[in-house]
Scaffold this motif. Structure first.
Motif, mmCIF file in Angstrom:
data_model
loop_
_atom_site.group_PDB
_atom_site.id
_atom_site.type_symbol
_atom_site.label_atom_id
_atom_site.label_comp_id
_atom_site.label_asym_id
_atom_site.label_seq_id
_atom_site.Cartn_x
_atom_site.Cartn_y
_atom_site.Cartn_z
ATOM 1 N N VAL A 1 0.857 -1.173 0.000
ATOM 2 C CA VAL A 1 0.000 0.000 0.000
ATOM 3 C C VAL A 1 0.894 1.224 0.000
ATOM 4 O O VAL A 1 1.922 1.261 0.687
ATOM 5 C CB VAL A 1 -0.951 0.033 1.217
ATOM 6 C CG1 VAL A 1 -1.864 1.259 1.140
ATOM 7 C CG2 VAL A 1 -1.779 -1.236 1.294
ATOM 8 N N ASN B 1 -7.753 10.115 7.927
ATOM 9 C CA ASN B 1 -7.967 10.804 6.658
ATOM 10 C C ASN B 1 -7.878 12.313 6.879
ATOM 11 O O ASN B 1 -8.322 12.830 7.917
ATOM 12 C CB ASN B 1 -9.332 10.446 6.076
ATOM 13 C CG ASN B 1 -9.369 9.043 5.520
ATOM 14 O OD1 ASN B 1 -9.246 8.069 6.270
ATOM 15 N ND2 ASN B 1 -9.533 8.921 4.224
ATOM 16 N N ARG C 1 -2.012 2.998 -4.486
ATOM 17 C CA ARG C 1 -2.042 4.310 -3.838
ATOM 18 C C ARG C 1 -3.349 4.574 -3.090
ATOM 19 O O ARG C 1 -4.438 4.314 -3.590
ATOM 20 C CB ARG C 1 -1.802 5.403 -4.877
ATOM 21 C CG ARG C 1 -0.368 5.440 -5.372
ATOM 22 C CD ARG C 1 -0.184 6.362 -6.557
ATOM 23 N NE ARG C 1 -0.749 5.788 -7.788
ATOM 24 C CZ ARG C 1 -0.606 6.335 -8.991
ATOM 25 N NH1 ARG C 1 0.071 7.473 -9.122
ATOM 26 N NH2 ARG C 1 -1.131 5.767 -10.056
ATOM 27 N N GLN C 2 -3.198 5.091 -1.885
ATOM 28 C CA GLN C 2 -4.315 5.529 -1.055
ATOM 29 C C GLN C 2 -4.073 7.006 -0.730
ATOM 30 O O GLN C 2 -3.000 7.366 -0.242
ATOM 31 C CB GLN C 2 -4.395 4.710 0.235
ATOM 32 C CG GLN C 2 -4.649 3.218 0.019
ATOM 33 C CD GLN C 2 -6.117 2.941 -0.263
ATOM 34 O OE1 GLN C 2 -6.995 3.653 0.197
ATOM 35 N NE2 GLN C 2 -6.391 1.889 -1.048
ATOM 36 N N TYR C 3 -5.090 7.846 -0.964
ATOM 37 C CA TYR C 3 -4.895 9.290 -0.865
ATOM 38 C C TYR C 3 -5.508 9.859 0.418
ATOM 39 O O TYR C 3 -6.301 9.223 1.100
ATOM 40 C CB TYR C 3 -5.512 9.974 -2.079
ATOM 41 C CG TYR C 3 -4.875 9.539 -3.381
ATOM 42 C CD1 TYR C 3 -3.711 10.140 -3.849
ATOM 43 C CD2 TYR C 3 -5.429 8.503 -4.143
ATOM 44 C CE1 TYR C 3 -3.122 9.743 -5.047
ATOM 45 C CE2 TYR C 3 -4.841 8.107 -5.339
ATOM 46 C CZ TYR C 3 -3.689 8.723 -5.779
ATOM 47 O OH TYR C 3 -3.103 8.324 -6.956
#
Length: 477
Positions: free
Chosen positions: A314, A381, A357-359
């Motif tokens: 990740v 987040n 990708r994690q935003y």
């Protein structure tokens, strides 16, 4: 330049990489290695007869490559002349043609309403053909000045400075603290993007041209700056920006949390020393890997971890996903801040079925077991409003991981060398020297590249390496 109507007749078509399922089995370069001459001539024909070639502007190529000229020469099948033209401004096009993100393409005039010319592909093909045909030979230096220059650091800035100074007749010795020459090129960029045989080939040419390389010597520790000053007429510091940005959150000391460059360096060393990157003590094999931070270095961590057999990968990004096309506040000819899928992302998607990708994620803390090993991390987040970072209440999440790689850029050079040399630093901790002048606060000591300007591109390192050689020559003349 090129064919007058070529940009209307031909579509952009880049040279492809090797198929993902094949390249994941080895550490060979992702490029196919075979250049289709007719295809490249057609792509060269797309280069327009621009009134102002923005590919050579301040937003374009930092080494001022004569891009329209060599595009035209390729179109007319004059490859050797294209190589001569390319080498006028760029010492190492085989490096930049592989690893440069190509700001020239971002400012290509054709890019106003069509896909840009494939400048990077053409550049790589020109120099690859030059080596294949034997056109690239050691430089013959007819006259020596009798003066000596020491270059500290053998990355792209140091190599460019050394080559230019050698051409001017100086006796140049390059000092490198690692066991192999190349600096960032050798250990910061994995084999998949830049084969180490490509670096060694160029370094051997430099040696045959008269440049001496001394490895495993750390100036500022193993030998003092004063000692070098007693034996050389000038010193050039090209040590790079190797002080990485860290992540000071709870349990940062957990075993298994490492800087990206430490991971990439050990993996490359293992590959070169044993033939397998899996033998590194930081191998990702069978681990849940989390890469914090994007960019080229983050992508390289993903590609390396995949080849080592990571269980999962990740990639955390603090910012949001970029748009598919330019935003209104990101007009041409600025570098397009758009969504891209690099080689590592495509490979991870092939293996795990989705982009890694994690935003909008910020790491709050690491979790370690009773033995001090990392077993997870906690995130929240985030969004940005009026430049402020806003945490989203209730978005906290725990992620399992046994290997965390911090890829958040670099803040400055390490300071033991500057302390030993007693040179001034700027407000960011870089060696203080004006661009275009390159002189530090100590007479006879010059500096160039990332250690002066901050973390940047290989093309900028070459630009500054060439520039500092000019200034050293003026000082010693």
């Amino acid at each position: 330049m090129g064919k007058v109507t070529g940009f209307k007749e031909f579509d952009r078509k880049t040279e492809g990489y090797r198929p993902v399922e094949l390249r994941l089995k080895d550490y060979g370069e992702i490029f196919t290695g075979a250049h289709n001459t007719l295809h490249l001539q057609e792509q060269g024909a797309r280069c327009m007869d621009c009134g102002v070639p923005f590919c050579q502007s301040d937003n374009g190529c930092p080494v001022d490559n004569l891009i329209p000229e060599w595009n035209d020469l390729v179109y007319h099948d004059k490859w050797q002349a294209a190589l001569t033209c390319l080498h006028k401004t760029n010492n190492f096009p085989e490096f930049t043609g592989r690893v440069c993100p190509a700001p020239c393409e971002g400012s290509c005039v054709l890019g106003l309403n069509n896909p840009a010319v494939t400048i990077k592909n053409i550049e790589q093909a020109i120099v690859d053909k030059g080596f294949e045909e034997g056109w690239i030979q050691p430089t013959k230096v007819e006259h020596r000045t009798g003066k000596k220059v020491a270059v500290i650091g053998s990355g792209p800035a140091g190599l460019a400075a050394a080559e230019e100074l050698n051409k001017l007749g100086y006796n140049v010795i390059v000092f490198e603290r690692a066991e192999r020459v190349g600096g960032l090129l050798m250990y910061g960029i994995p084999n998949m993007k830049l084969g180490k045989d490509v670096i060694d080939r160029r370094v051997n040419l430099l040696k045959q041209s008269g440049i001496e390389f001394i490895t495993n010597v750390d100036v500022g520790k193993d030998v003092s700056v004063t000692q070098l000053q007693n034996g050389f007429d000038a010193l050039v510091f090209t040590t790079g920006a190797t002080q990485a940005r860290d992540l000071p959150v709870d349990n940062r000391d957990a075993d298994g949390v490492h800087l990206a460059m430490e991971y990439l360096t050990k993996s490359t060393q293992s590959l070169l020393n044993t033939g397998s990157a899996d033998n590194s003590d930081l191998s990702a094999k069978d681990k849940d890997v989390i890469v914090i931070g994007g960019g080229d270095t983050g992508t390289d961590c993903i590609g390396t971890a995949l080849r080592q057999g990571a269980k999962s990968i990740v990639n955390f990004e603090l910012m949001g996903q970029p748009p598919e096309t330019r935003a209104d506040n990101n007009p041409w000819p600025l570098w397009p801040l758009i969504y891209r899928v690099d080689y590592g992302h495509a490979e991870a998607q092939k293996v795990f079925g989705e982009d890694p990708r994690q935003y909008h994620l910020m790491t709050k803390s690491f979790v370690k077991d009773e033995n001090g090993k990392v077993i997870g991390l906690n995130t929240v987040n985030v969004n940005f409003k009026d430049g402020q970072l806003i945490e989203q209440i209730g978005s906290e999440k725990r992620w399992d991981t046994q290997l965390v790689l911090l890829s958040m850029g670099f803040v400055s050079p390490e300071h033991y060398l500057s302390n030993d040399a007693n040179i001034a630093l700027d407000e960011r901790g870089n060696y203080q020297a004006n661009y275009g002048e390159y002189a530090t606060s100590q007479t006879g000591i010059f500096t160039a590249g990332d250690c002066r300007r901050g973390q940047s591109l290989v093309v900028w390192a070459i630009n500054e390496g060439r520039g500092v050689a000019t200034k050293v020559n003026e000082y010693l003349a």
